[in-house]
Design a protein around this motif. Structure first.
Motif, mmCIF file in Angstrom:
data_model
loop_
_atom_site.group_PDB
_atom_site.id
_atom_site.type_symbol
_atom_site.label_atom_id
_atom_site.label_comp_id
_atom_site.label_asym_id
_atom_site.label_seq_id
_atom_site.Cartn_x
_atom_site.Cartn_y
_atom_site.Cartn_z
ATOM 1 N N GLU A 64 0.894 -1.129 -0.184
ATOM 2 C CA GLU A 64 0.198 0.549 -0.272
ATOM 3 C C GLU A 64 0.854 1.147 -0.152
ATOM 4 O OE1 GLU A 64 -4.147 1.866 2.737
ATOM 5 O OE2 GLU A 64 -2.413 0.633 3.776
ATOM 6 N N LEU A 65 0.738 1.944 -1.355
ATOM 7 C CA LEU A 65 1.230 3.138 -1.438
ATOM 8 C C LEU A 65 2.668 2.845 -1.173
ATOM 9 C CD1 LEU A 65 -1.089 6.262 0.996
ATOM 10 C CD2 LEU A 65 -1.458 5.282 -1.978
ATOM 11 N N GLN A 66 3.132 2.315 -1.947
ATOM 12 C CA GLN A 66 4.914 2.356 -1.857
ATOM 13 C C GLN A 66 4.791 1.911 -3.054
ATOM 14 O OE1 GLN A 66 6.254 -1.423 0.585
ATOM 15 N NE2 GLN A 66 5.324 -1.112 1.961
ATOM 16 N N ASP A 67 6.261 2.595 -3.903
ATOM 17 C CA ASP A 67 6.649 2.234 -4.937
ATOM 18 C C ASP A 67 6.535 0.812 -5.596
ATOM 19 O OD1 ASP A 67 6.335 4.579 -5.407
ATOM 20 O OD2 ASP A 67 9.056 4.857 -4.589
ATOM 21 N N LYS A 68 6.513 -0.076 -6.425
ATOM 22 C CA LYS A 68 6.347 -0.845 -7.168
ATOM 23 C C LYS A 68 8.011 -1.758 -6.895
ATOM 24 C CE LYS A 68 3.683 -0.093 -11.227
ATOM 25 N NZ LYS A 68 3.397 0.358 -13.289
ATOM 26 N N GLY A 69 8.771 -1.400 -7.352
ATOM 27 C CA GLY A 69 10.301 -1.942 -6.939
ATOM 28 C C GLY A 69 10.290 -2.321 -5.412
ATOM 29 N N CYS A 99 -7.982 8.690 -1.743
ATOM 30 C CA CYS A 99 -7.435 7.208 -1.500
ATOM 31 C C CYS A 99 -6.914 6.990 -3.294
ATOM 32 C CB CYS A 99 -8.373 6.231 -1.885
ATOM 33 S SG CYS A 99 -7.928 4.530 -0.941
ATOM 34 N N LEU A 100 -7.889 7.280 -4.141
ATOM 35 C CA LEU A 100 -7.886 6.429 -6.050
ATOM 36 C C LEU A 100 -6.757 6.896 -6.166
ATOM 37 C CD1 LEU A 100 -9.346 4.615 -7.937
ATOM 38 C CD2 LEU A 100 -10.105 6.912 -8.636
ATOM 39 N N ALA A 101 -6.543 8.555 -5.895
ATOM 40 C CA ALA A 101 -4.941 9.263 -6.333
ATOM 41 C C ALA A 101 -4.048 8.955 -5.977
ATOM 42 C CB ALA A 101 -5.831 10.869 -6.335
ATOM 43 N N LYS A 102 -4.454 8.918 -4.924
ATOM 44 C CA LYS A 102 -2.897 8.547 -4.131
ATOM 45 C C LYS A 102 -2.034 7.150 -4.202
ATOM 46 C CE LYS A 102 -3.214 11.147 0.150
ATOM 47 N NZ LYS A 102 -3.241 10.942 1.514
ATOM 48 N N THR A 103 -3.490 6.024 -4.790
ATOM 49 C CA THR A 103 -2.902 4.080 -4.872
ATOM 50 C C THR A 103 -2.313 4.966 -6.236
ATOM 51 O OG1 THR A 103 -4.528 4.177 -3.382
ATOM 52 C CG2 THR A 103 -4.302 2.553 -5.492
ATOM 53 N N ILE A 104 -3.043 5.613 -7.075
ATOM 54 C CA ILE A 104 -2.493 5.537 -8.420
ATOM 55 C C ILE A 104 -1.479 6.458 -8.648
ATOM 56 C CG2 ILE A 104 -3.259 5.854 -11.320
ATOM 57 C CD1 ILE A 104 -6.030 5.445 -10.297
ATOM 58 N N ARG A 105 -1.149 6.900 -8.410
ATOM 59 C CA ARG A 105 -0.143 8.027 -8.175
ATOM 60 C C ARG A 105 1.090 7.302 -8.074
ATOM 61 N NH1 ARG A 105 -1.968 12.656 -6.487
ATOM 62 N NH2 ARG A 105 -1.460 12.012 -3.713
ATOM 63 N N THR A 106 1.054 6.132 -6.710
ATOM 64 C CA THR A 106 2.443 5.908 -6.049
ATOM 65 C C THR A 106 2.292 4.444 -6.660
ATOM 66 O OG1 THR A 106 1.469 6.974 -3.718
ATOM 67 C CG2 THR A 106 3.259 4.944 -3.945
ATOM 68 N N GLU A 107 1.342 3.884 -6.803
ATOM 69 C CA GLU A 107 1.192 2.524 -7.291
ATOM 70 C C GLU A 107 1.244 2.187 -8.661
ATOM 71 O OE1 GLU A 107 -0.564 -0.413 -3.703
ATOM 72 O OE2 GLU A 107 -0.772 2.099 -3.504
ATOM 73 N N ALA A 138 -3.282 -1.416 -10.307
ATOM 74 C CA ALA A 138 -3.087 -1.207 -8.596
ATOM 75 C C ALA A 138 -4.496 -1.238 -7.852
ATOM 76 C CB ALA A 138 -2.209 -0.039 -7.518
ATOM 77 N N ILE A 139 -5.102 -0.858 -8.378
ATOM 78 C CA ILE A 139 -7.179 -0.645 -8.145
ATOM 79 C C ILE A 139 -7.584 -1.825 -8.344
ATOM 80 C CG2 ILE A 139 -6.984 1.655 -8.139
ATOM 81 C CD1 ILE A 139 -8.491 1.496 -11.139
ATOM 82 N N TYR A 140 -6.713 -2.518 -8.955
ATOM 83 C CA TYR A 140 -6.954 -4.514 -9.191
ATOM 84 C C TYR A 140 -6.659 -5.441 -9.149
ATOM 85 C CZ TYR A 140 -10.758 -2.955 -13.086
ATOM 86 O OH TYR A 140 -12.583 -3.171 -13.365
ATOM 87 N N LYS A 141 -5.813 -5.311 -7.974
ATOM 88 C CA LYS A 141 -4.785 -5.813 -6.616
ATOM 89 C C LYS A 141 -5.537 -6.529 -6.342
ATOM 90 C CE LYS A 141 -0.664 -3.521 -5.332
ATOM 91 N NZ LYS A 141 -0.062 -3.045 -4.485
ATOM 92 N N GLY A 142 -5.365 -7.947 -6.476
ATOM 93 C CA GLY A 142 -6.234 -9.168 -6.133
ATOM 94 C C GLY A 142 -7.776 -9.258 -6.561
ATOM 95 N N PHE A 143 -7.283 -8.977 -7.903
ATOM 96 C CA PHE A 143 -8.347 -9.313 -8.850
ATOM 97 C C PHE A 143 -8.697 -10.944 -9.454
ATOM 98 C CE2 PHE A 143 -10.520 -10.318 -12.625
ATOM 99 C CZ PHE A 143 -11.622 -9.667 -12.830
#
Length: 310
Positions: A37-42, A252-260, A264-269
């Protein structure tokens, strides 16, 4: 259909049966939505990599108790949500069809979607505190923690802790996201179920029975998962946050997309799909059967005048 009260009971019973079978995938889904959550991809951890891997990791480290965390809250939430969704959908639909088209049996996609969304939003609002505690119980892990960790002994302890520290407002944290998520899912669940059912009967000659209910539920479940998952991810994060990490749904949507990133909004699909397909199939199939049972009981024990007016 049985009476509104009967349909509410039938929907709640059907949903509880479904959630018992699908709760493990719900636990995996929530943990996958929260990991990184809110961490860079790497720098994101990958403790849970899919529905089967997630279930095996949790069972191996935490046992069956770990994979079924929050099941009590899930039962109460499902009774409220699906009771409202299946109990109020048909009365609302027939009333609006009568007002607009002067025909209670008229099928309109717009009315069907509106009634599905409205009944779902009512259920989500009623059950939001239980889903909040359920999410926090399921996200907690003493072995492979993800997201904010909340130490609740059980659902009642969780409710009391939240109420003592945050009041009633704390119990309804994230209710906006829950209503959007459920409104999206409910607007398509019952309309697509009945749409698929009518088309299968008309074009493939299928008759009332388990095969028809199964096929219609499968089509409905897939559409629901695709439409509902992004707001579901946002809801999970808003429910699990500590303090005011997110100011609201769009923050929440903006922070998630900007960071991850957008995906990221389809994590756990996949675990969501693994849960929602059998859950939708079981809920709607069992609802057909429990509704028939409730209707038989009503015909036997309620006076005919009550059945006409309810």
């Amino acid at each position: 259909m049985s009476t509104t009260a009967g349909a509410f009971i039938a929907g709640g019973i059907a949903a509880c049966g479904a959630v018992t079978a699908t709760h493990p995938f719900e636990t995996v889904k929530i943990r996958m939505q929260l990991q990184g959550e809110l961490q860079d991809k790497g720098h994101q951890p990958h403790h849970y990599r899919g529905p089967l891997h997630g279930v095996s990791v949790i069972v191996r480290n935490e046992g069956l108790r770990g994979i079924y965390r929050g099941i009590g809250c899930a039962y109460i939430y499902q009774i409220l949500l699906n009771g409202c969704r299946l109990g109020f959908y048909e009365p609302m639909r027939s009333t609006l069809s009568t007002l607009i088209f002067k025909d209670a049996n008229m099928q309109s996609l717009g009315i069907n979607m509106f009634c599905g969304a409205a009944s779902g939003v009512m259920g989500a609002a009623a059950g939001s505190p239980f889903f909040l505690v359920k999410t926090r119980l399921q996200s907690y892990s003493p072995f492979l923690p993800v997201g904010t960790q909340h130490r609740y002994r059980n659902a009642l302890d969780g409710m009391s802790q939240i109420f003592r520290t945050e009041g009633v407002r704390g119990l309804y944290r994230g209710v906006g996201a829950a209503m959007i998520r459920t409104g999206f899912g409910s607007s398509v669940q019952l309309p697509t179920y009945f749409f698929a059912k009518r088309r299968l009967m008309r074009h493939l000659g299928m008759e009332e029975g388990a095969p028809l209910h199964l096929a219609s539920s499968t089509a409905s479940g897939f559409v629901v998962c695709v439409v509902m998952h992004p707001p579901d991810t946002i809801m999970s994060r808003m429910y699990n946050q500590n303090g005011n990490l997110y100011a609201g749904v769009f923050d929440c949507l903006a922070k998630t997309i900007r960071t991850e990133g957008i995906l990221a909004i389809y994590k756990g699909f996949l675990p969501h799909l693994a849960r929602i397909l059998p859950h939708t199939i079981l809920t709607l199939t069992l609802a057909e059967q429990t509704n028939k049972l409730i209707k038989k009981l009503e015909n036997r024990f309620l006076p005919s005048t009550a059945l006409k007016t309810v």
